[in-house]
Scaffold this motif. Sequence first.
Motif, PDB file in Angstrom:
ATOM      1  N   VAL A 196       0.477  -1.441   0.175  1.00 14.62           N
ATOM      2  CA  VAL A 196      -0.156  -0.048  -0.225  1.00 14.62           C
ATOM      3  C   VAL A 196       1.131   1.158  -0.131  1.00 14.62           C
ATOM      4  O   VAL A 196       0.433   2.511  -0.905  1.00 14.62           O
ATOM      5  N   ALA A 197       2.757   1.413   0.990  1.00 16.01           N
ATOM      6  CA  ALA A 197       2.775   2.117   0.975  1.00 16.01           C
ATOM      7  C   ALA A 197       3.903   2.837  -0.691  1.00 16.01           C
ATOM      8  O   ALA A 197       3.631   3.856  -0.798  1.00 16.01           O
ATOM      9  N   LEU A 198       3.709   1.632  -0.675  1.00 12.83           N
ATOM     10  CA  LEU A 198       4.495   2.027  -2.098  1.00 12.83           C
ATOM     11  C   LEU A 198       3.849   2.037  -3.105  1.00 12.83           C
ATOM     12  O   LEU A 198       3.994   2.716  -4.240  1.00 12.83           O
ATOM     13  N   GLY A 199       2.301   1.297  -3.374  1.00 11.68           N
ATOM     14  CA  GLY A 199       1.809   2.056  -4.191  1.00 11.68           C
ATOM     15  C   GLY A 199       1.479   3.680  -4.185  1.00 11.68           C
ATOM     16  O   GLY A 199       1.444   3.998  -5.023  1.00 11.68           O
ATOM     17  N   GLY A 200       1.220   4.020  -3.130  1.00  8.51           N
ATOM     18  CA  GLY A 200       0.562   5.279  -2.771  1.00  8.51           C
ATOM     19  C   GLY A 200       2.034   6.304  -3.676  1.00  8.51           C
ATOM     20  O   GLY A 200       0.942   7.290  -3.778  1.00  8.51           O
ATOM     21  N   LEU A 201       2.983   6.172  -3.016  1.00 13.68           N
ATOM     22  CA  LEU A 201       4.362   6.715  -4.017  1.00 13.68           C
ATOM     23  C   LEU A 201       4.242   6.254  -5.661  1.00 13.68           C
ATOM     24  O   LEU A 201       3.875   7.457  -6.213  1.00 13.68           O
ATOM     25  N   ALA A 202       3.627   5.174  -5.701  1.00 12.98           N
ATOM     26  CA  ALA A 202       3.618   5.550  -7.752  1.00 12.98           C
ATOM     27  C   ALA A 202       2.100   6.612  -8.018  1.00 12.98           C
ATOM     28  O   ALA A 202       2.436   7.267  -8.742  1.00 12.98           O
ATOM     29  N   VAL A 203       1.013   6.271  -7.013  1.00 12.96           N
ATOM     30  CA  VAL A 203       0.598   7.244  -7.603  1.00 12.96           C
ATOM     31  C   VAL A 203       0.672   8.807  -7.285  1.00 12.96           C
ATOM     32  O   VAL A 203       0.487   9.837  -8.016  1.00 12.96           O
ATOM     33  N   GLU A 204       1.424   9.455  -5.547  1.00 16.72           N
ATOM     34  CA  GLU A 204       2.017  10.616  -5.862  1.00 16.72           C
ATOM     35  C   GLU A 204       2.811  10.357  -7.481  1.00 16.72           C
ATOM     36  O   GLU A 204       3.072  11.546  -7.646  1.00 16.72           O
ATOM     37  N   TYR A 205       3.577   9.688  -7.987  1.00 14.83           N
ATOM     38  CA  TYR A 205       4.358  10.507  -8.802  1.00 14.83           C
ATOM     39  C   TYR A 205       3.394  10.741 -10.065  1.00 14.83           C
ATOM     40  O   TYR A 205       4.118  11.210 -10.802  1.00 14.83           O
ATOM     41  N   LEU A 206       2.588   9.980 -10.162  1.00 18.61           N
ATOM     42  CA  LEU A 206       1.498   9.813 -11.170  1.00 18.61           C
ATOM     43  C   LEU A 206       0.987  11.401 -11.063  1.00 18.61           C
ATOM     44  O   LEU A 206       1.328  12.200 -12.500  1.00 18.61           O
ATOM     45  N   LEU A 207       0.948  11.958  -9.726  1.00 15.70           N
ATOM     46  CA  LEU A 207      -0.119  12.963  -9.656  1.00 15.70           C
ATOM     47  C   LEU A 207       1.502  14.220 -10.061  1.00 15.70           C
ATOM     48  O   LEU A 207       0.986  15.051 -10.643  1.00 15.70           O
ATOM     49  N   LEU A 208       2.742  13.748  -9.952  1.00 15.87           N
ATOM     50  CA  LEU A 208       3.494  14.924 -10.537  1.00 15.87           C
ATOM     51  C   LEU A 208       3.784  14.556 -11.591  1.00 15.87           C
ATOM     52  O   LEU A 208       4.704  15.332 -12.267  1.00 15.87           O
ATOM     53  N   THR A 209       3.094  14.143 -12.570  1.00 18.66           N
ATOM     54  CA  THR A 209       3.624  13.341 -14.147  1.00 18.66           C
ATOM     55  C   THR A 209       4.620  12.807 -14.622  1.00 18.66           C
ATOM     56  O   THR A 209       5.398  13.633 -15.792  1.00 18.66           O
ATOM     57  N   ALA A 210       5.216  12.436 -13.361  1.00 21.09           N
ATOM     58  CA  ALA A 210       6.339  11.965 -13.730  1.00 21.09           C
ATOM     59  C   ALA A 210       5.889  10.234 -14.260  1.00 21.09           C
ATOM     60  O   ALA A 210       5.939   8.892 -12.970  1.00 21.09           O
ATOM     61  N   GLU A 211       5.085   9.569 -14.674  1.00 19.89           N
ATOM     62  CA  GLU A 211       4.634   9.139 -15.053  1.00 19.89           C
ATOM     63  C   GLU A 211       5.847   7.459 -15.686  1.00 19.89           C
ATOM     64  O   GLU A 211       5.467   6.183 -15.113  1.00 19.89           O
ATOM     65  N   PHE A 212       7.173   7.200 -15.805  1.00 19.77           N
ATOM     66  CA  PHE A 212       7.994   6.577 -16.354  1.00 19.77           C
ATOM     67  C   PHE A 212       8.326   6.503 -14.443  1.00 19.77           C
ATOM     68  O   PHE A 212       8.317   4.868 -14.708  1.00 19.77           O
ATOM     69  N   ILE A 213       8.184   7.254 -13.752  1.00 11.99           N
ATOM     70  CA  ILE A 213       9.091   6.972 -12.528  1.00 11.99           C
ATOM     71  C   ILE A 213       7.328   6.006 -11.888  1.00 11.99           C
ATOM     72  O   ILE A 213       8.278   5.084 -11.147  1.00 11.99           O
ATOM     73  N   ALA A 214       6.649   6.381 -12.373  1.00 13.95           N
ATOM     74  CA  ALA A 214       5.384   5.921 -11.286  1.00 13.95           C
ATOM     75  C   ALA A 214       5.421   4.516 -11.770  1.00 13.95           C
ATOM     76  O   ALA A 214       5.112   3.189 -10.927  1.00 13.95           O
ATOM     77  N   TRP A 215       5.743   3.516 -13.247  1.00 13.37           N
ATOM     78  CA  TRP A 215       5.328   2.483 -13.703  1.00 13.37           C
ATOM     79  C   TRP A 215       6.523   2.208 -12.949  1.00 13.37           C
ATOM     80  O   TRP A 215       6.834   0.641 -13.084  1.00 13.37           O
ATOM     81  N   VAL A 216       8.037   2.687 -13.032  1.00 15.15           N
ATOM     82  CA  VAL A 216       9.022   1.354 -12.805  1.00 15.15           C
ATOM     83  C   VAL A 216       9.055   1.539 -11.004  1.00 15.15           C
ATOM     84  O   VAL A 216       8.901   0.325 -10.752  1.00 15.15           O
ATOM     85  N   GLN A 217       8.591   2.071 -10.393  1.00 20.34           N
ATOM     86  CA  GLN A 217       7.470   1.789  -8.546  1.00 20.34           C
ATOM     87  C   GLN A 217       6.982   1.403  -9.009  1.00 20.34           C
ATOM     88  O   GLN A 217       7.557   0.394  -7.875  1.00 20.34           O
ATOM     89  N   VAL A 218       6.221   0.795  -9.442  1.00 15.50           N
ATOM     90  CA  VAL A 218       4.986  -0.724  -9.719  1.00 15.50           C
ATOM     91  C   VAL A 218       5.777  -1.650 -10.374  1.00 15.50           C
ATOM     92  O   VAL A 218       5.301  -2.843  -8.914  1.00 15.50           O
ATOM     93  N   LEU A 219       6.651  -1.534 -10.804  1.00 13.17           N
ATOM     94  CA  LEU A 219       6.788  -2.622 -11.711  1.00 13.17           C
ATOM     95  C   LEU A 219       8.024  -3.452 -10.487  1.00 13.17           C
ATOM     96  O   LEU A 219       8.408  -4.662 -10.413  1.00 13.17           O
TER      97      LEU A 219
END
Length: 186
Positions: A54-77
Amino acid sequence: MILAAQAAAAETPGFLSPSGVEIVFLLVGLVTLGAAVVTVTTRQLVHAALWLVVALGGLAVEYLLLTAEFIAWVQVLIYVGSVVVLLLFGLMLTKAPIGRSPDADSGNRPVALGVALAAAAALVWVVVDAFRTTWIDLDGAVQGSTEVTGATLFKHWVLPFEALSVLLLAALVGAIVLSRKKEQER
């Protein structure tokens, strides 16, 4: 002159009038912080691993909100997909207790809290000191874009990136070795 300045100030949102994205960013940040606190305070190892998701998924959502889609997908994967799965496999292979673990609480919570607060203060101090004079170039490429991230990653961070992959492989091999030794002792 004063009326023009007031009109310009009314058109741009200020600190006290956040947009919807900023409100969602704050709410997701609070959920992520809560999940991180539960991760380190729970006495059940499997629950800690799931709260870490949940915590790491929340960080991925934060990256998406900052328009850093690549970093968000790296966070998830990498983190949600690989690290947490590796952690859960490690728990299963070492036959860690599923329920409450008496070994999860050593009675050193006040000392651990002091060390955590000191480490957090040192981290904040180092980050603020390192980025005090850094300015973001708004006319250049978007900082969270794939092009800028890839160029930075493969120009400056290749060795740590590869060292992390070797570390994860060593952790997986170590978990397998630990589980096999226990089976051979029987």
